[in-house]
Design a protein around this motif. Sequence first.
Motif, PDB file in Angstrom:
ATOM      1  N   PRO A 170      93.251  20.653  55.870  1.00 34.71           N
ATOM      2  CA  PRO A 170      94.346  19.722  55.555  1.00 34.71           C
ATOM      3  C   PRO A 170      94.482  19.556  54.047  1.00 34.71           C
ATOM      4  O   PRO A 170      93.485  19.428  53.332  1.00 34.71           O
ATOM      5  N   TRP A 171      95.729  19.560  53.582  1.00 34.27           N
ATOM      6  CA  TRP A 171      95.973  19.420  52.151  1.00 34.27           C
ATOM      7  C   TRP A 171      96.227  17.953  51.828  1.00 34.27           C
ATOM      8  O   TRP A 171      97.353  17.501  51.682  1.00 34.27           O
TER       9      TRP A 171
ATOM     10  N   ASN B 245      92.649  17.706  47.854  1.00 35.01           N
ATOM     11  CA  ASN B 245      92.834  19.161  47.811  1.00 35.01           C
ATOM     12  C   ASN B 245      94.052  19.558  46.993  1.00 35.01           C
ATOM     13  O   ASN B 245      94.027  20.553  46.261  1.00 35.01           O
ATOM     14  N   PHE B 246      95.146  18.785  47.107  1.00 35.32           N
ATOM     15  CA  PHE B 246      96.314  19.074  46.266  1.00 35.32           C
ATOM     16  C   PHE B 246      95.962  18.960  44.783  1.00 35.32           C
ATOM     17  O   PHE B 246      96.465  19.732  43.952  1.00 35.32           O
TER      18      PHE B 246
ATOM     19  N   PRO C  64      99.621  17.844  54.993  1.00 35.67           N
ATOM     20  CA  PRO C  64     100.117  19.196  55.259  1.00 35.67           C
ATOM     21  C   PRO C  64      99.012  20.143  55.684  1.00 35.67           C
ATOM     22  O   PRO C  64      97.868  20.046  55.217  1.00 35.67           O
ATOM     23  N   ALA C  65      99.381  21.074  56.573  1.00 31.15           N
ATOM     24  CA  ALA C  65      98.437  22.089  57.033  1.00 31.15           C
ATOM     25  C   ALA C  65      98.458  23.320  56.140  1.00 31.15           C
ATOM     26  O   ALA C  65      97.642  24.222  56.315  1.00 31.15           O
ATOM     27  N   ALA C  66      99.393  23.367  55.198  1.00 33.81           N
ATOM     28  CA  ALA C  66      99.556  24.545  54.360  1.00 33.81           C
ATOM     29  C   ALA C  66     100.332  24.147  53.115  1.00 33.81           C
ATOM     30  O   ALA C  66     100.874  23.044  53.018  1.00 33.81           O
TER      31      ALA C  66
ATOM     32  N   ALA D 161      97.982  29.010  54.019  1.00 35.21           N
ATOM     33  CA  ALA D 161      97.021  28.138  54.687  1.00 35.21           C
ATOM     34  C   ALA D 161      95.606  28.678  54.516  1.00 35.21           C
ATOM     35  O   ALA D 161      95.395  29.875  54.303  1.00 35.21           O
ATOM     36  N   VAL D 162      94.646  27.777  54.634  1.00 32.29           N
ATOM     37  CA  VAL D 162      93.227  28.127  54.542  1.00 32.29           C
ATOM     38  C   VAL D 162      92.555  27.705  55.844  1.00 32.29           C
ATOM     39  O   VAL D 162      92.731  26.568  56.297  1.00 32.29           O
ATOM     40  N   PHE D 163      91.806  28.615  56.459  1.00 37.69           N
ATOM     41  CA  PHE D 163      91.024  28.214  57.615  1.00 37.69           C
ATOM     42  C   PHE D 163      89.906  27.272  57.159  1.00 37.69           C
ATOM     43  O   PHE D 163      89.183  27.568  56.207  1.00 37.69           O
ATOM     44  N   LYS D 164      89.793  26.168  57.860  1.00 39.78           N
ATOM     45  CA  LYS D 164      88.873  25.109  57.438  1.00 39.78           C
ATOM     46  C   LYS D 164      87.432  25.578  57.406  1.00 39.78           C
ATOM     47  O   LYS D 164      86.621  25.082  56.628  1.00 39.78           O
TER      48      LYS D 164
END
Length: 438
Positions: free
Chosen positions: A118-119, A123-124, A148-150, A324-327
């Motif tokens: 999750p962004w 993370n942003f 956001p997911a991506a 997107a990044v896989f968690k």
Amino acid sequence: MRSIRAAAVGAVTLSLALAATACGGGSSTGGGSNDSPKTLTYWASNQGASIEVDKKVLQPELDKFQKQTGIKVKLEVVPWSDLLNRILTATTSGQGPDVLNIGNTWSASPQATGALLPWDAKNFAKIGGRDRFVDSALGSTGAEGKDPAAVPLYSMAYALYYNKKIFADAGIAKPPVTWDELIADGKKISAKGKSVLGAEGGNVSENIHHVFVFAQQHGADFFTSDGKPDFTNDKIVAAVQQYVDLMAKDKVIPTGDAEYAQNQSVSDFAKGKQAMLLWQSATANLTSQGMSDSDYGIAPVPVQSGTPGTGTQVNSMVAGINLAVFKNTRNLDGATKFVKFMTSDDEQKILNTAYSSIPPVKTAQGAAAFNTPANAVLKNTLATSAAALPQVASESQFETTVGTAVKNLFADAAAGRAITTDSVKAELEKAQQQMPAA
């Protein structure tokens, strides 16, 4: 989402309720790690005219990233016909990349599995902040009210591309503003022996993009406010019928286009076989097929009446690609650095120029390269008259079921079978029955 692809079809009804385990080779606890700090795997969607074109565009940039960070990126360009199923399989099987492209309309579906990073604000902040991105792009990054997911990577919008010579030969002075004008122009074009408007009737996602816009213009939504499918309400039925009637009744879409699903309509337009094309950011594709940008014009997609805008004047879905990044990646820091690199001003200018898309990063969007007359139409559409597809967990099933219903209706139209309100409603009812329970 990019249209330079085949339809994303198949087993997209994989259970989205299952959480991912060890995606991207990460830990089984789901928290991600930095156990493999020197490598990343990246699934890129096919944006160019071919997978080889994408490799030529992307590999120099990945080499640049490796030189800056010491991290080697293993690239795989995934065809659109495979991408959605592979993403959904990865969210449940644990066999996925570290970083991947998501067609922005899909964001809420893999988000619902919990597999993606999750962004949030933290993370942003690592990539320069949420405020760097334009609002329309952020609106297609996941369900409302959730982080956001991506992150937006490429932004696109639909436009009407028209062949200047065919228009001149038919005595048409300007592109149509309304659907009635387009149909009237079509009669003049047909009289000169040319096809009028290309479509990809066999491409379920292309079908969704267009019927979504028609639904908006009819003042309708495919989902209720609480996220339940509402495919058979009268306005949705009328919207779908209006789109299919462009072939069945109005005769502006050739019957052969009912089988198109691999960008054949773009090739027809590039070869001068047809007068008009509704497409997302098509310039690079047309150029690669030998069409000069002086041969065609670009105008907003028609509306029912008046001019494009919000509400019933919407004339495009918010198209684009998210990153997107896989968690559970085993290179969490490297994946974050890669997202920062790909969304940097310099890379945004390089990549979006290569794909004739629009940067979703505000500062990059202001560059001279994106202020051409063609891009002005796309940028204005994104800013003033585009709407995001439903950001609901069942969005991927929605694309498949309703897109297939429209595909079936086009097949009926091509075969000369009547397209009636009842037949449209019957197809949409079947689509709704295939949706998962709310």
